[in-house]
Design a protein around this motif. Structure first.
Motif, PDB file in Angstrom:
ATOM      1  N   ARG A   1       0.834  -1.205   0.000  1.00  0.00           N
ATOM      2  CA  ARG A   1       0.000   0.000   0.000  1.00  0.00           C
ATOM      3  C   ARG A   1       0.868   1.255   0.000  1.00  0.00           C
ATOM      4  O   ARG A   1       0.609   2.214  -0.735  1.00  0.00           O
ATOM      5  N   LEU A   2       1.908   1.268   0.818  1.00  0.00           N
ATOM      6  CA  LEU A   2       2.799   2.423   0.867  1.00  0.00           C
ATOM      7  C   LEU A   2       3.522   2.620  -0.464  1.00  0.00           C
ATOM      8  O   LEU A   2       3.720   3.754  -0.912  1.00  0.00           O
ATOM      9  N   LYS A   3       3.903   1.513  -1.098  1.00  0.00           N
ATOM     10  CA  LYS A   3       4.539   1.609  -2.413  1.00  0.00           C
ATOM     11  C   LYS A   3       3.562   2.165  -3.438  1.00  0.00           C
ATOM     12  O   LYS A   3       3.932   3.004  -4.281  1.00  0.00           O
ATOM     13  N   LYS A   4       2.318   1.742  -3.357  1.00  0.00           N
ATOM     14  CA  LYS A   4       1.293   2.259  -4.256  1.00  0.00           C
ATOM     15  C   LYS A   4       1.072   3.746  -4.017  1.00  0.00           C
ATOM     16  O   LYS A   4       0.791   4.505  -4.949  1.00  0.00           O
ATOM     17  N   ASP A   5       1.216   4.167  -2.766  1.00  0.00           N
ATOM     18  CA  ASP A   5       1.084   5.585  -2.428  1.00  0.00           C
ATOM     19  C   ASP A   5       2.220   6.417  -3.013  1.00  0.00           C
ATOM     20  O   ASP A   5       2.101   7.643  -3.101  1.00  0.00           O
ATOM     21  N   GLY A   6       3.330   5.754  -3.367  1.00  0.00           N
ATOM     22  CA  GLY A   6       4.443   6.467  -3.968  1.00  0.00           C
ATOM     23  C   GLY A   6       5.746   6.387  -3.208  1.00  0.00           C
ATOM     24  O   GLY A   6       6.755   6.960  -3.642  1.00  0.00           O
ATOM     25  N   ALA A   7       5.757   5.690  -2.067  1.00  0.00           N
ATOM     26  CA  ALA A   7       6.966   5.598  -1.252  1.00  0.00           C
ATOM     27  C   ALA A   7       7.955   4.585  -1.839  1.00  0.00           C
ATOM     28  O   ALA A   7       7.564   3.634  -2.524  1.00  0.00           O
ATOM     29  N   ILE A   8       9.229   4.801  -1.547  1.00  0.00           N
ATOM     30  CA  ILE A   8      10.273   3.818  -1.834  1.00  0.00           C
ATOM     31  C   ILE A   8      10.407   2.939  -0.595  1.00  0.00           C
ATOM     32  O   ILE A   8      10.604   3.450   0.508  1.00  0.00           O
ATOM     33  N   ILE A   9      10.274   1.636  -0.753  1.00  0.00           N
ATOM     34  CA  ILE A   9      10.348   0.716   0.386  1.00  0.00           C
ATOM     35  C   ILE A   9      11.752   0.142   0.473  1.00  0.00           C
ATOM     36  O   ILE A   9      12.275  -0.401  -0.502  1.00  0.00           O
ATOM     37  N   ARG A  10      12.358   0.260   1.633  1.00  0.00           N
ATOM     38  CA  ARG A  10      13.702  -0.276   1.847  1.00  0.00           C
ATOM     39  C   ARG A  10      13.676  -1.187   3.077  1.00  0.00           C
ATOM     40  O   ARG A  10      13.564  -0.714   4.214  1.00  0.00           O
ATOM     41  N   VAL A  11      13.713  -2.502   2.839  1.00  0.00           N
ATOM     42  CA  VAL A  11      13.698  -3.483   3.926  1.00  0.00           C
ATOM     43  C   VAL A  11      15.131  -3.687   4.415  1.00  0.00           C
ATOM     44  O   VAL A  11      16.032  -3.948   3.605  1.00  0.00           O
ATOM     45  N   VAL A  12      15.337  -3.576   5.723  1.00  0.00           N
ATOM     46  CA  VAL A  12      16.691  -3.671   6.284  1.00  0.00           C
ATOM     47  C   VAL A  12      16.725  -4.709   7.404  1.00  0.00           C
ATOM     48  O   VAL A  12      15.683  -5.084   7.961  1.00  0.00           O
ATOM     49  N   GLU A  13      17.920  -5.160   7.712  1.00  0.00           N
ATOM     50  CA  GLU A  13      18.102  -6.091   8.823  1.00  0.00           C
ATOM     51  C   GLU A  13      18.146  -5.311  10.142  1.00  0.00           C
ATOM     52  O   GLU A  13      18.577  -4.164  10.202  1.00  0.00           O
ATOM     53  N   ARG A  14      17.721  -5.984  11.196  1.00  0.00           N
ATOM     54  CA  ARG A  14      17.786  -5.371  12.517  1.00  0.00           C
ATOM     55  C   ARG A  14      19.244  -5.168  12.946  1.00  0.00           C
ATOM     56  O   ARG A  14      20.150  -5.842  12.470  1.00  0.00           O
ATOM     57  N   LEU A  15      19.426  -4.240  13.860  1.00  0.00           N
ATOM     58  CA  LEU A  15      20.704  -4.065  14.546  1.00  0.00           C
ATOM     59  C   LEU A  15      20.455  -4.351  16.021  1.00  0.00           C
ATOM     60  O   LEU A  15      19.625  -3.688  16.659  1.00  0.00           O
ATOM     61  N   GLU A  16      21.161  -5.352  16.555  1.00  0.00           N
ATOM     62  CA  GLU A  16      20.882  -5.794  17.920  1.00  0.00           C
ATOM     63  C   GLU A  16      22.180  -5.966  18.704  1.00  0.00           C
ATOM     64  O   GLU A  16      23.260  -6.130  18.132  1.00  0.00           O
ATOM     65  N   ALA A  17      22.045  -5.922  20.002  1.00  0.00           N
ATOM     66  CA  ALA A  17      23.146  -6.220  20.921  1.00  0.00           C
ATOM     67  C   ALA A  17      22.525  -6.817  22.181  1.00  0.00           C
ATOM     68  O   ALA A  17      21.436  -6.425  22.594  1.00  0.00           O
ATOM     69  N   HIS A  18      23.212  -7.765  22.793  1.00  0.00           N
ATOM     70  CA  HIS A  18      22.630  -8.530  23.897  1.00  0.00           C
ATOM     71  C   HIS A  18      22.277  -7.661  25.099  1.00  0.00           C
ATOM     72  O   HIS A  18      21.392  -7.992  25.884  1.00  0.00           O
ATOM     73  N   TRP A  19      22.939  -6.516  25.243  1.00  0.00           N
ATOM     74  CA  TRP A  19      22.766  -5.715  26.448  1.00  0.00           C
ATOM     75  C   TRP A  19      21.726  -4.601  26.296  1.00  0.00           C
ATOM     76  O   TRP A  19      21.442  -3.874  27.243  1.00  0.00           O
ATOM     77  N   LEU A  20      21.137  -4.482  25.098  1.00  0.00           N
ATOM     78  CA  LEU A  20      20.155  -3.422  24.875  1.00  0.00           C
ATOM     79  C   LEU A  20      18.812  -3.763  25.494  1.00  0.00           C
ATOM     80  O   LEU A  20      18.283  -4.866  25.290  1.00  0.00           O
TER      81      LEU A  20
END
Length: 345
Positions: free
Chosen positions: A121-140
């Motif tokens: 739906r967002l792409k149809k609205d005109g947005a560029i979709i960029r799927v990314v990997e999470r950034l994690e750390a055990h202590w967060l």
């Protein structure tokens, strides 16, 4: 005294020829002109490649419905951040009342578990979709469950195909053009400092240059307008930066050093540490009128152009005027897409 017809004809010819040349030159300049972007004037100066961006995570609403089908059946009213992302996309890409330069792309950065239907739906609205990997750390340990994936925002610093990106949290009302923020005095490339006392041996190298500009957090509705400009704590809901893989690697090195920053506010805390005022890459304050956090109608009347608050929810502390303006933008957005999909424009 009589007028020589040949002179009159020559004068008319020269006038029309001059007009044709002027029109041709202006036309060629217009095709290379990006409204609101100085430097893209056809004179051989290449305009910087800029973009707006926001972040949408699957965990931004812990109270969402169990399945995507249930959410769809309820009009996605359970997912305020998704609805807000659609409103923000409309404000930046289509709204005449917001007035922002519609030629500037809008990127939605998201994690892989965000509903594919919503992304479509967002792409149809005109947005560029960029799927990314999470950034994690055990202590967060984020201060709120909805912030669990916010470190993924830092992936935007890997998007070096853009020279500048203005990041805006989805929960924003935009009422006036934001294009000029890309040319704010603070949004220019800075040389990284060389204070050895501010260099940590366990952190990755700093880039030679950087650019990150924002405004300070107001910490409450009871703030003066204009706000003070000497804040040392930046709000990461609205900031402009130059993507850099070296800078991204530096952030990641900090992320994996337990206790290096307060994990409660996730990426905001990391950015405030990395760009501390006394460090070698201090963040720069942008013009206060671009954005207001903890916003009130006083900020709006004072000339602020965007307002950071969750106007879709029932929080009684929200300014009623700004809330009504956001609701109008939502209704305008829904009407715009209904009309476009019905073939009216």
């Amino acid at each position: 005294m009589s007028t020589n017809p040949r002179n009159v004809a020559l004068f008319i010819f020269l006038f029309l020829a001059s007009a044709l040349v002027t029109l041709t030159l202006r036309s060629s300049r217009w095709h290379s002109y990006v409204p609101g972007i100085p430097g893209s004037n056809g004179g051989g100066v290449q305009a910087p490649k800029v973009a707006f961006a926001t972040f949408l995570g699957a965990n931004t609403n812990p109270d969402k419905m169990a399945t995507d089908a249930e959410s769809e059946a309820a009009g996605d009213e359970d997912d305020g951040y998704y609805l807000a992302t659609r409103v923000l996309a409309y404000q930046l890409m289509h709204s005449r009342s917001a007035g922002t330069n519609h030629s500037i792309p809008f990127i939605v950065v998201c994690t892989a578990d965000v509903s594919k239907r919503k992304l479509a739906r967002l792409k149809k609205d005109g947005a560029i979709i960029r799927v990314v990997e999470r950034l994690e750390a055990h202590w967060l340990h984020p201060g709120a469950a909805r912030w669990a994936d916010m470190m993924a925002k830092l992936r935007m610093f890997e998007m070096t195909e853009w020279s500048k990106i203005l990041y805006i949290d989805a929960d924003h009302l935009v009422t006036a053009p934001l294009d000029g923020v890309f040319f704010d005095e603070a949004a220019q490339t800075q040389a990284t400092g060389a204070n050895g006392a501010q260099v940590a041996a366990d952190e990755a190298p700093l880039p030679r240059t950087y650019m990150l500009a924002a405004h300070g957090d107001f910490f409450g509705y009871d703030h003066p307008w204009p706000p003070p400009t000497d804040s040392t704590y930046m709000n990461a809901g609205f900031f402009i930066f130059a993507p850099s893989r070296v800078l991204f690697d530096y952030y990641v090195s900090i992320l994996h050093i337990e206790g290096r920053f307060d994990p409660g506010y996730m990426e905001q805390s990391l950015l405030n540490y990395a760009h501390r005022r006394e460090g070698n890459m201090p963040w720069k304050p942008i013009w206060y009128g671009w954005n207001a956090n903890w916003p009130t109608s006083k900020d709006w009347r004072g000339g602020a152009r965007s307002f950071h608050s969750k106007y879709w929810d029932g929080d009684s502390s929200h300014d009623p005027l700004l809330k009504s303006l956001w609701m109008e933008q939502r209704a305008e957005m829904e009407g715009f897409y209904r009309g476009r999909e019905a073939g009216h424009w």
